[in-house]
Motif scaffolding. Structure first.
Motif, PDB file in Angstrom:
ATOM      1  N   PRO A 182       6.843   2.710  11.283  1.00 25.02           N
ATOM      2  CA  PRO A 182       7.691   1.727  11.946  1.00 25.02           C
ATOM      3  C   PRO A 182       6.841   0.789  12.807  1.00 25.02           C
ATOM      4  N   LEU A 183       7.170  -0.464  12.807  1.00 28.11           N
ATOM      5  CA  LEU A 183       6.489  -1.419  13.674  1.00 28.11           C
ATOM      6  C   LEU A 183       7.045  -1.266  15.084  1.00 28.11           C
ATOM      7  N   ARG A 184       6.191  -1.413  16.044  1.00 23.66           N
ATOM      8  CA  ARG A 184       6.607  -1.204  17.434  1.00 23.66           C
ATOM      9  C   ARG A 184       7.664  -2.196  17.885  1.00 23.66           C
ATOM     10  N   SER A 185       7.676  -3.368  17.254  1.00 22.18           N
ATOM     11  CA  SER A 185       8.672  -4.378  17.622  1.00 22.18           C
ATOM     12  C   SER A 185      10.075  -3.988  17.168  1.00 22.18           C
ATOM     13  N   GLY A 186      10.150  -3.042  16.199  1.00 20.41           N
ATOM     14  CA  GLY A 186      11.445  -2.652  15.663  1.00 20.41           C
ATOM     15  C   GLY A 186      11.954  -3.577  14.578  1.00 20.41           C
ATOM     16  N   ARG A 187      11.172  -4.601  14.212  1.00 19.00           N
ATOM     17  CA  ARG A 187      11.638  -5.577  13.224  1.00 19.00           C
ATOM     18  C   ARG A 187      11.481  -5.096  11.789  1.00 19.00           C
ATOM     19  N   GLY A 188      10.648  -4.077  11.556  1.00 19.22           N
ATOM     20  CA  GLY A 188      10.426  -3.652  10.185  1.00 19.22           C
ATOM     21  C   GLY A 188       9.516  -2.446  10.111  1.00 19.22           C
ATOM     22  N   VAL A 189       9.085  -2.164   8.875  1.00 15.30           N
ATOM     23  CA  VAL A 189       8.196  -1.030   8.624  1.00 15.30           C
ATOM     24  C   VAL A 189       7.065  -1.456   7.692  1.00 15.30           C
ATOM     25  N   PHE A 190       5.994  -0.677   7.743  1.00 16.65           N
ATOM     26  CA  PHE A 190       4.846  -0.857   6.862  1.00 16.65           C
ATOM     27  C   PHE A 190       4.740   0.406   6.025  1.00 16.65           C
ATOM     28  N   GLY A 191       4.728   0.240   4.708  1.00 15.79           N
ATOM     29  CA  GLY A 191       4.662   1.384   3.811  1.00 15.79           C
ATOM     30  C   GLY A 191       3.351   1.427   3.052  1.00 15.79           C
ATOM     31  N   ILE A 192       2.814   2.630   2.898  1.00 22.86           N
ATOM     32  CA  ILE A 192       1.560   2.848   2.185  1.00 22.86           C
ATOM     33  C   ILE A 192       1.792   3.941   1.147  1.00 22.86           C
ATOM     34  N   MET A 193       1.522   3.618  -0.108  1.00 23.18           N
ATOM     35  CA  MET A 193       1.661   4.586  -1.193  1.00 23.18           C
ATOM     36  C   MET A 193       0.364   4.575  -2.000  1.00 23.18           C
ATOM     37  N   SER A 194      -0.390   5.671  -1.925  1.00 19.22           N
ATOM     38  CA  SER A 194      -1.696   5.715  -2.580  1.00 19.22           C
ATOM     39  C   SER A 194      -1.727   6.808  -3.638  1.00 19.22           C
ATOM     40  N   GLY A 195      -2.710   6.702  -4.528  1.00 19.92           N
ATOM     41  CA  GLY A 195      -2.845   7.728  -5.544  1.00 19.92           C
ATOM     42  C   GLY A 195      -4.135   7.612  -6.323  1.00 19.92           C
ATOM     43  N   VAL A 196      -4.506   8.736  -6.941  1.00 16.24           N
ATOM     44  CA  VAL A 196      -5.677   8.832  -7.812  1.00 16.24           C
ATOM     45  C   VAL A 196      -5.241   9.571  -9.070  1.00 16.24           C
ATOM     46  N   ILE A 197      -5.555   9.007 -10.235  1.00 13.98           N
ATOM     47  CA  ILE A 197      -5.233   9.654 -11.502  1.00 13.98           C
ATOM     48  C   ILE A 197      -6.487  10.365 -12.012  1.00 13.98           C
ATOM     49  N   ALA A 198      -6.320  11.309 -12.912  1.00 12.51           N
ATOM     50  CA  ALA A 198      -7.381  12.235 -13.324  1.00 12.51           C
ATOM     51  C   ALA A 198      -8.712  11.568 -13.679  1.00 12.51           C
ATOM     52  N   ASP A 199      -8.687  10.403 -14.287  1.00 16.38           N
ATOM     53  CA  ASP A 199      -9.955   9.768 -14.680  1.00 16.38           C
ATOM     54  C   ASP A 199     -10.515   8.871 -13.576  1.00 16.38           C
ATOM     55  N   ASP A 200     -10.082   9.118 -12.362  1.00 20.50           N
ATOM     56  CA  ASP A 200     -10.563   8.429 -11.159  1.00 20.50           C
ATOM     57  C   ASP A 200     -10.122   6.982 -11.024  1.00 20.50           C
TER      58      ASP A 200
END
Length: 96
Positions: free
Chosen positions: A45-63
């Motif tokens: 959550p952003l401290r201002s309350g105006r929105g959010v920041f999302g992070i979605m990461s990943g690694v597949i078997a062949d790097d």
């Protein structure tokens, strides 16, 4: 190597349903068989309350690895601004 930025129009041209469906199948099989390291998404959550920041990461078997970064904001009704914006960052598995 210079970063390459691919915009919405080029993605729509290249990533047709016919091109995307086999790739999604490959990805879902990798997820189901344990061939993907994918931590839970982080929603900050952003401290201002105006929105959010999302992070979605990943690694597949062949790097192959990358992350999807998004913002989700509460704009006033009728605002021309999109509520969600994001980028997908993919890295070269050979050189990082």
């Amino acid at each position: 190597m210079e970063p390459r930025f691919i915009g919405r129009e080029e993605i729509r041209e290249v990533l047709t349903f016919e091109a995307c469906a086999p790739l999604m199948r490959e990805a879902m099989i990798a997820v189901s068989s344990g061939g993907v390291d994918q931590p839970p998404r982080q929603i900050l959550p952003l401290r201002s309350g105006r929105g959010v920041f999302g992070i979605m990461s990943g690694v597949i078997a062949d790097d192959r690895f990358g992350a999807k970064l998004i913002s989700a904001f509460n704009h006033p009704q009728g605002s021309p601004r999109p509520a969600h914006q994001g980028v997908v960052v993919l890295f070269d598995p050979q050189s990082g």
